[in-house]
Design an enzyme around this catalytic site. Structure first.
Site, PDB file in Angstrom:
ATOM      1  N   HIS A 141     -23.837  43.976 -99.940  1.00 48.74           N
ATOM      2  CA  HIS A 141     -25.046  43.247 -99.571  1.00 48.74           C
ATOM      3  C   HIS A 141     -25.339  42.271-100.722  1.00 48.74           C
ATOM      4  O   HIS A 141     -24.997  42.549-101.872  1.00 48.74           O
ATOM      5  CB  HIS A 141     -26.178  44.274 -99.446  1.00 48.74           C
ATOM      6  CG  HIS A 141     -27.473  43.752 -98.932  1.00 48.74           C
ATOM      7  ND1 HIS A 141     -28.366  43.081 -99.722  1.00 48.74           N
ATOM      8  CD2 HIS A 141     -28.048  43.812 -97.702  1.00 48.74           C
ATOM      9  CE1 HIS A 141     -29.437  42.755 -99.003  1.00 48.74           C
ATOM     10  NE2 HIS A 141     -29.260  43.184 -97.773  1.00 48.74           N
TER      11      HIS A 141
ATOM     12  N   ASP B  96     -25.012  51.821-104.416  1.00 45.40           N
ATOM     13  CA  ASP B  96     -26.133  51.306-103.624  1.00 45.40           C
ATOM     14  C   ASP B  96     -26.200  52.138-102.348  1.00 45.40           C
ATOM     15  O   ASP B  96     -25.390  51.969-101.443  1.00 45.40           O
ATOM     16  CB  ASP B  96     -25.891  49.824-103.317  1.00 45.40           C
ATOM     17  CG  ASP B  96     -26.891  49.269-102.310  1.00 45.40           C
ATOM     18  OD1 ASP B  96     -27.826  50.003-101.918  1.00 45.40           O
ATOM     19  OD2 ASP B  96     -26.735  48.101-101.911  1.00 45.40           O
TER      20      ASP B  96
ATOM     21  N   GLN C 123     -28.188  52.014 -97.376  1.00 49.39           N
ATOM     22  CA  GLN C 123     -27.817  52.265 -95.979  1.00 49.39           C
ATOM     23  C   GLN C 123     -27.282  53.678 -95.775  1.00 49.39           C
ATOM     24  O   GLN C 123     -26.965  54.049 -94.648  1.00 49.39           O
ATOM     25  CB  GLN C 123     -26.745  51.259 -95.531  1.00 49.39           C
ATOM     26  CG  GLN C 123     -27.212  49.835 -95.450  1.00 49.39           C
ATOM     27  CD  GLN C 123     -28.276  49.619 -94.382  1.00 49.39           C
ATOM     28  OE1 GLN C 123     -28.412  50.393 -93.444  1.00 49.39           O
ATOM     29  NE2 GLN C 123     -29.039  48.556 -94.538  1.00 49.39           N
TER      30      GLN C 123
ATOM     31  N   LYS D 102     -36.094  52.196 -95.613  1.00 49.13           N
ATOM     32  CA  LYS D 102     -34.984  52.443 -94.691  1.00 49.13           C
ATOM     33  C   LYS D 102     -34.851  53.946 -94.411  1.00 49.13           C
ATOM     34  O   LYS D 102     -34.042  54.364 -93.598  1.00 49.13           O
ATOM     35  CB  LYS D 102     -33.679  51.897 -95.278  1.00 49.13           C
ATOM     36  CG  LYS D 102     -33.648  50.360 -95.342  1.00 49.13           C
ATOM     37  CD  LYS D 102     -32.265  49.862 -95.645  1.00 49.13           C
ATOM     38  CE  LYS D 102     -32.239  48.470 -96.251  1.00 49.13           C
ATOM     39  NZ  LYS D 102     -32.596  47.401 -95.314  1.00 49.13           N
TER      40      LYS D 102
ATOM     41  N   CYS E 238     -27.372  39.352 -94.733  1.00 58.17           N
ATOM     42  CA  CYS E 238     -27.357  39.282 -96.203  1.00 58.17           C
ATOM     43  C   CYS E 238     -26.006  39.702 -96.752  1.00 58.17           C
ATOM     44  O   CYS E 238     -25.928  40.360 -97.804  1.00 58.17           O
ATOM     45  CB  CYS E 238     -28.467  40.125 -96.827  1.00 58.17           C
ATOM     46  SG  CYS E 238     -30.095  39.497 -96.447  1.00 58.17           S
TER      47      CYS E 238
END
Lengths: 150, 415
Positions: B132, B209, B212, B235, B373
């Site tokens: 991302h 990261d 997600q 999220k 993104c």
């Protein structure tokens, strides 16, 4: 409720599938690139001027049906027009797609471009309809940098 | 809507779960709302909304400084949230959990503190081709500042990281690896345990990261042995404005502070300031206290349902959607990794994703269209954009069927 058929009119779909003047102008003396970073639409508008008039106009690039059809129909309506006439046409077009001016009868000068009046019911798509026109403005002004809708 | 037998088999009573999310009860353009934009942000259960209201109605005061009753209450609530996040990530200590504004800020913090100390001219930062923008740009900024090089490990046509290439790029000048746990544009689950082992074998620390990943898979930072792990509350069914940085205690202690201000200091004179201990050293200013409380409520909600059950339910939805969507002529799925979570990106021949999005929207179906993104990912697959449906614990097979009907409608309009 907004109707999809108001947005995706036959004429618009037809132009998006077979865009007119979809070519690079070898003799272009003005060109500009327009970019909508939100959806990735990207067009280049080419102009060949004869004094103050648009002698020839073409475009290339990729984008959604609305942006492509808008670019295609824009090139059709601008051949032979002066700068001032092109600017005025954009103002009228802008008024109609943003719903700020009525399209019925009040804007006869818009001609075939009136099919884009359905865009005013879909605010997220106004940028698609106006991208080619903003790019045209940049080309006429001779702006060098790619213009962006954001 | 009756839960299908399969949904009951996965351990989730989706019909009951849906009643917990007030926003899902509405109509969009005259159709029942079908929310499939969960990778952008998830909806919030009433338990989260209530926790935030309760915080403001009962506990609100500034934390870590007041001697009064309410300040004590608010501090306890905030620190309880930290503890909840620690347990959720299976971190060793609560002090390894830093409250920030989002996953983006967490990555920027590591780049600007750990990165600025350890990355110098000629050094390298290794990321992957599926990141991302938030896991690209902060490293690019660092590399620009330091005269370092950003190296990018490639992915294959399925959207999977090519591990041999990744290992080859781990060189003597690599100072940090930053990698997404799950790709937001493709849904690929990266084999991060293996990746972390590879990096550690060359003494390179790894930032993961997890923005997600945390809504879909259980995460154990100690088992993974990752050095930094970041995610966003919004999220994960929690409120916006809160992000988490997990860092190993020793690394955090050695890092310089990120922002200066109140709460991050032990003492201040005009000559010299002594910084507070971790985690407070990285929490300058008044944090989003109600947001932290909301995140804790979200974690408790998920714990009650069980991450295993959630993962099973979503996996089933994704399998079902993948099978059905790939069977439609003219539709191509972008991102076909063996291990995937939550995301179904697709393109329809001859139709721009933006047009797909508008037509689905008219049917009450919310998806994301665009580059997500992740412009380099789009470039890798030679496309400008995709349409992306992303699933959450409250989605149903009936909603996938609505998506399929919507895609048919798109093809009708563009026939």
């Amino acid at each position: 409720m907004a109707d999809l058929r108001d947005l995706y009119q036959e004429v618009i779909l037809e132009h998006s599938k077979a865009p007119r003047n979809y070519r690079e102008l070898k003799a272009a003396d003005h060109k500009a690139e327009g970019f909508n970073p939100l959806c990735g639409d990207r067009f280049t508008v080419f102009l060949e001027m004869d004094g103050d008039s648009i002698k020839d106009i073409g475009f290339q690039g990729s984008g959604c049906a609305i942006s492509k059809a808008s670019a295609s129909m824009m090139t059709q309506s601008l051949k032979g027009k002066t700068r001032k006439e092109a600017e005025e046409l954009f103002n009228r077009f802008h008024g109609v797609v943003t719903g700020q001016s009525a399209e019925n009868g009040d804007e006869p000068a818009l001609g075939k471009l009136a099919v884009f009046s359905g865009v005013s019911e879909f605010p997220t798509r106004v940028k698609c309809a106006t991208l080619a026109w903003h790019t045209l403005t940049a080309a006429l002004e001779g702006t060098q940098e790619a213009i962006s809708t954001e | 809507m009756k839960a299908s037998p399969q949904e009951i088999a996965s351990g989730l009573d989706v019909e009951r779960i849906r009643a917990d999310f007030p926003i899902l009860r509405q109509q969009a353009h005259g159709h029942p709302l079908v929310y499939l934009d969960n990778a952008a942000t998830s909806q919030k259960p009433k338990a989260v909304i209530d926790a935030i209201v309760r915080y403001y109605e009962r506990d609100n005061a500034n934390i870590h400084r007041g001697v009064h009753y309410l300040s004590q209450q608010a501090t306890e609530e905030f620190e309880a949230a930290r503890k909840a996040v620690q347990l959720f990530l299976h971190a060793a200590r609560p002090s390894e959990i830093i409250f920030l504004r989002g996953a983006t800020e967490a990555i920027n913090l590591v780049a600007q503190t750990y990165g600025r100390v350890h990355v110098g001219a000629g050094d390298e930062v290794l990321i992957t081709a599926m990141e991302h923008h938030s896991n690209i740009v902060p490293w690019q900024m660092l590399c620009d500042e330091k005269g370092a090089k950003l190296r990018v490990a490639p992915i294959n046509d399925h959207g999977e990281l090519i591990l041999e290439e990744f290992e080859r790029l781990l060189g003597p000048r690599t100072k940090i690896v930053a990698i997404g746990h799950v790709s937001n544009a493709l849904g690929t689950i990266n084999p991060i345990a293996k990746i972390i082992k590879m990096a550690h074998a060359k003494n390179v620390p790894v930032l993961v990261d997890g923005a997600q990943a945390v809504p879909h898979v259980a995460v154990n930072v100690q088992e993974l042995d990752c050095d930094f792990y970041v995610f966003s509350s919004h999220k994960l069914y929690g409120p916006t404005g809160v992000g988490i940085l997990y860092g190993k205690q020793a690394l955090l202690e050695a890092m310089p502070p990120y922002q200066g201000g109140g709460d991050m200091i032990s003492s201040v004179t005009f000559e010299k300031t002594t910084y507070n201990k971790v985690p407070h050293k990285f929490e300058a200013g008044t944090p989003d206290m109600s947001g932290a409380v909301g995140l804790r409520a979200a974690i408790e909600y998920l714990n009650k349902l069980g991450m295993e059950n959630i993962a099973a339910h979503e996996h089933e939805l994704l399998e079902y959607a993948t099978q059905k969507v790939s069977a439609i002529p003219g539709v191509r799925i972008v991102g076909t990794a063996k291990e995937k979570a939550g995301v179904l990106s697709f393109v329809i021949e001859g139709v721009h994703p933006h047009d797909i999005g508008t037509i689905l929207d008219q049917e009450g179906i919310a998806i994301r269209t665009g580059h997500h993104c992740a412009q380099p990912v789009m470039e890798r697959f030679g496309i400008d954009a995709t349409a992306r449906a992303s699933f959450a614990l409250y989605n149903t097979k009936e909603e996938v069927d609505a998506l399929l009907r919507g895609i048919k409608k798109v093809e009708e309009v563009f026939a």
